[in-house]
Scaffold this motif. Structure first.
Motif, PDB file in Angstrom:
ATOM      1  N   LEU A  98      -8.282  29.994  -9.431  1.00 36.27           N
ATOM      2  CA  LEU A  98      -6.941  30.474  -9.139  1.00 36.27           C
ATOM      3  C   LEU A  98      -6.021  30.317 -10.347  1.00 36.27           C
ATOM      4  N   CYS A  99      -6.072  29.158 -11.001  1.00 35.12           N
ATOM      5  CA  CYS A  99      -5.197  28.923 -12.157  1.00 35.12           C
ATOM      6  C   CYS A  99      -5.507  29.893 -13.287  1.00 35.12           C
ATOM      7  N   ARG A 100      -6.773  30.167 -13.521  1.00 34.70           N
ATOM      8  CA  ARG A 100      -7.123  31.108 -14.589  1.00 34.70           C
ATOM      9  C   ARG A 100      -6.642  32.518 -14.250  1.00 34.70           C
ATOM     10  N   GLU A 101      -6.822  32.924 -12.992  1.00 30.71           N
ATOM     11  CA  GLU A 101      -6.409  34.268 -12.604  1.00 30.71           C
ATOM     12  C   GLU A 101      -4.893  34.428 -12.651  1.00 30.71           C
ATOM     13  N   ALA A 102      -4.160  33.360 -12.290  1.00 30.19           N
ATOM     14  CA  ALA A 102      -2.699  33.448 -12.224  1.00 30.19           C
ATOM     15  C   ALA A 102      -2.022  33.083 -13.534  1.00 30.19           C
ATOM     16  N   GLY A 103      -2.775  32.568 -14.509  1.00 34.00           N
ATOM     17  CA  GLY A 103      -2.179  32.196 -15.785  1.00 34.00           C
ATOM     18  C   GLY A 103      -1.476  30.855 -15.777  1.00 34.00           C
ATOM     19  N   VAL A 104      -1.837  29.980 -14.833  1.00 37.81           N
ATOM     20  CA  VAL A 104      -1.227  28.653 -14.731  1.00 37.81           C
ATOM     21  C   VAL A 104      -1.948  27.694 -15.678  1.00 37.81           C
ATOM     22  N   THR A 105      -1.183  26.930 -16.446  1.00 38.60           N
ATOM     23  CA  THR A 105      -1.760  25.862 -17.262  1.00 38.60           C
ATOM     24  C   THR A 105      -1.963  24.644 -16.366  1.00 38.60           C
ATOM     25  N   LEU A 106      -3.182  24.145 -16.312  1.00 38.94           N
ATOM     26  CA  LEU A 106      -3.516  23.027 -15.431  1.00 38.94           C
ATOM     27  C   LEU A 106      -3.922  21.820 -16.262  1.00 38.94           C
ATOM     28  N   VAL A 107      -3.324  20.679 -15.946  1.00 38.58           N
ATOM     29  CA  VAL A 107      -3.753  19.402 -16.523  1.00 38.58           C
ATOM     30  C   VAL A 107      -4.015  18.468 -15.346  1.00 38.58           C
ATOM     31  N   ALA A 108      -5.270  18.081 -15.173  1.00 35.30           N
ATOM     32  CA  ALA A 108      -5.667  17.268 -14.027  1.00 35.30           C
ATOM     33  C   ALA A 108      -6.361  16.006 -14.503  1.00 35.30           C
ATOM     34  N   ALA A 109      -5.973  14.884 -13.926  1.00 36.98           N
ATOM     35  CA  ALA A 109      -6.611  13.606 -14.234  1.00 36.98           C
ATOM     36  C   ALA A 109      -7.627  13.288 -13.151  1.00 36.98           C
ATOM     37  N   THR A 110      -8.829  12.916 -13.553  1.00 28.80           N
ATOM     38  CA  THR A 110      -9.869  12.562 -12.591  1.00 28.80           C
ATOM     39  C   THR A 110     -10.909  11.689 -13.273  1.00 28.80           C
ATOM     40  N   HIS A 111     -11.624  10.927 -12.461  1.00 26.52           N
ATOM     41  CA  HIS A 111     -12.744  10.142 -12.986  1.00 26.52           C
ATOM     42  C   HIS A 111     -14.055  10.609 -12.364  1.00 26.52           C
ATOM     43  N   ARG A 112     -14.020  11.758 -11.654  1.00 23.51           N
ATOM     44  CA  ARG A 112     -15.184  12.206 -10.895  1.00 23.51           C
ATOM     45  C   ARG A 112     -15.926  13.308 -11.648  1.00 23.51           C
TER      46      ARG A 112
END
Length: 585
Positions: free
Chosen positions: A541-555
């Motif tokens: 979804l983020c790629r299609e909509a042009g949203v910059t995503l920064v997500a923190a995870t350890h998984r």
């Protein structure tokens, strides 16, 4: 060829349940099969039997039977469903079996799934009968009778005696995953269909496009349903239901079921199995808001008189020619060109430039003393030599990073490594030293970790509509995060499962149309399969909509499903960036 093999005449049939029936052949042979298969064999019809057993009664797994088309064993396909990352390569895969519903447990699963279908007009979608007291019990899942007797499924409301069902079974699953992920219902064509146009209602529109005998004689109900079934002989099939388990929406299973149903109709002539099928069609309001029928290759032709869209899939060149001629010559069809779904959400404005960190230093100080502690605790700490101390923890030391607009970045690292600190800097918190350059005019949405965000009391579709002011766009956003079910559209957040609430949180943020989406401890409370599905859907979804995503995870499964452009390891004051080098193979 066994003792009972060869061409034989059908003498009779007995249908007890959808999952159990018997067919009597000449020579004293009785075949046990599902009732949904047995009901289509007419007395006097010739069939070909193959078996290795010399006995008068043959069980489910002891023979093969063919009439005009193969009838038994039931239709089945083993499948591997690969989920690809947005940039190519495999994210993960499912091992599945698509097969005709055959066993009692299959139909029980169908009844439970039916309650999640938006077109189910009844609040209670199934009727059960107690084997002891014969009481009929309305329930959406297998009930317990007051008398203690076992309840067995009698009827799935909305289906007809002519309906047949295809189930999608998870062949390899974890103990907590469902066995049946979804089902498709295939019916003969409805008797008549009219079209609504700006100029009025055009009657019998199908017969203007295709030969009349493709749709007739069809099932028309009545008191004697067996005679009504015996008359059916059409060249078309109708997909009447496609229902996927709510936790597995957005995985492509709806489109997969439709593709397999096309094979079922082509190879077995389903549902009645008496004539070659030229086309498969569906009447689906959801097709306005979700393109999975069109992704399979269905073409939109017209709206019914009640305003529901009708889409067709040609199985033969002859059907393709009729369809294309209608799209070419009909003025209304020319206007839409066979296309129904039109995206409403679209793309966001996007960040006007990259995010840059240069020489960033960030530390936290804590002053520890014995003030406010009980005397006993103070004495214990003093015994260790603890009096007062200033603890300074350096989280970032001279760190630099660049995140291009429209990219996906994952922050990985152990707990306490500094992932949350980095997200706070991207929100605008000032560093001790160095520079954090954030693009101007940005719209930022943030999901903090370990904090339950208030989701409100409004039904989820209403909540998104209030933000977007466009029902179509609101439905599209819900579909894209995996909440593509009109039954769920009416649910309140507290009525959703944990995984569904996680998706709804994302939908609420996306309804803000952010340029930058920051998520701390993404999917921390989800099981592995659900976390993987949510991550894959969000990344696409983020790629299609042009949203910059920064997500923190350890998984690791979340990292793999997001397939980020940048993987940033945070720890011991530094940032180590691993750029994506190309599609996985």
């Amino acid at each position: 060829m066994g003792y009972h093999g060869g061409t034989m005449r059908v003498l009779g049939r007995r249908v007890y349940w959808r999952w159990y029936g018997e067919v009597l052949l000449e020579g004293g042979v009785t075949l046990r099969m599902s009732g949904d298969a047995a009901k289509w064999l007419r007395p006097g019809e010739w069939v070909r039997l193959r078996t290795e057993f010399k006995k008068p009664v043959l069980g489910f797994d002891e023979y093969a039977l063919e009439a005009t088309f193969p009838l038994w064993p039931p239709f089945a396909k083993t499948l591997e469903h690969v989920r690809e990352s947005p940039l190519g390569g495999e994210a993960y895969r499912y091992r599945l079996k698509a097969r005709e519903a055959t066993y009692e447990s299959d139909f029980e699963a169908i009844a439970e799934l039916e309650q999640f279908h938006y077109a189910s007009e009844k609040e209670v979608v199934a009727l059960w009968v107690c084997t002891e007291c014969r009481k009929t019990i309305p329930a959406n899942a297998k009930p317990l009778c007051d008398c203690g007797g076992e309840a067995r499924l009698k009827e799935i409301r909305g289906s007809t005696p002519a309906s047949r069902f295809l189930v999608l079974e998870l062949a390899e699953r974890l103990p907590f995953e469902p066995r049946i992920l979804g089902y498709l219902r295939l019916d003969p064509p409805i008797p008549r269909m009219h079209r609504r146009t700006p100029g009025g209602v055009e009657r019998d529109i199908r017969e203007r496009i295709f030969p009349r005998d493709w749709f007739h004689p069809t099932y028309e109900g009545g008191a004697d349903w067996q005679k009504a079934l015996d008359r059916v002989r059409t060249a078309a099939s109708r997909i009447a239901r496609v229902v996927v388990h709510p936790d597995y929406r957005s995985e492509g299973f709806g489109a997969l079921l439709v593709r397999v149903a096309l094979e079922w109709a082509r190879e077995r002539g389903a549902p009645e199995g008496r004539r070659e099928k030229h086309l498969v069609y569906t009447i689906a309001q959801m097709a306005r808001y979700h393109p999975f029928f069109e992704k399979v290759g269905f073409r939109y032709l017209f709206d019914t008189a009640s305003g529901r869209p009708v889409l067709f899939y040609p199985l033969t060149e002859e059907a393709e020619a009729h369809l294309e001629r209608f799209l070419r010559e009909d003025p209304y069809a020319r206007a839409h060109g066979g296309r129904l779904y039109r995206p409403r959400f679209g793309r966001v404005s996007g960040l006007p430039g990259p995010i840059r960190l240069a020489g960033v230093h960030k530390a936290y100080r804590s002053h520890l003393d014995l003030g406010g502690l009980s005397r006993e605790v103070q004495e214990a700490l003093l015994a260790f030599g603890v009096k007062a101390r200033v603890v300074e923890r350096v989280v970032l030391r001279g760190a630099s990073l660049e995140i291009p607009p429209g990219s996906l970045a994952v922050l990985a690292g152990a707990s306490g490594a500094g992932k949350t600190t980095l997200l706070r800097l991207l929100l605008g918190e000032l560093p001790d030293l160095g520079e954090v350059a954030l693009p101007p005019g940005r719209r930022v949405a943030y999901i903090p970790g370990e904090v339950e965000v208030e989701l409100g009391e409004a039904p989820i579709l209403e909540a998104l509509y209030r933000k977007l002011k466009d029902v179509g766009a609101a439905i599209e956003v819900l579909n894209r995060v995996g909440l593509s079910d009109a039954v769920l559209y009416r649910a309140r957040p507290k009525e959703l499962s944990t995984g569904q609430r996680e998706r709804f949180r994302l939908a609420l943020l996306l309804a803000e149309r952010p340029d930058l989406l920051l998520i701390d401890e993404f999917a921390a409370h989800l099981d592995v399969p659900t976390a993987r599905r949510v991550a894959l859907g969000l990344g696409k979804l983020c790629r299609e909509a042009g949203v910059t995503l920064v997500a923190a995870t350890h998984r690791p499964e979340v990292v793999a499903a997001l397939d980020p452009d940048l993987l940033v390891y945070v720890g011991y004051g530094g940032l180590t960036t691993v750029p994506r080098r190309g599609p996985r193979t």
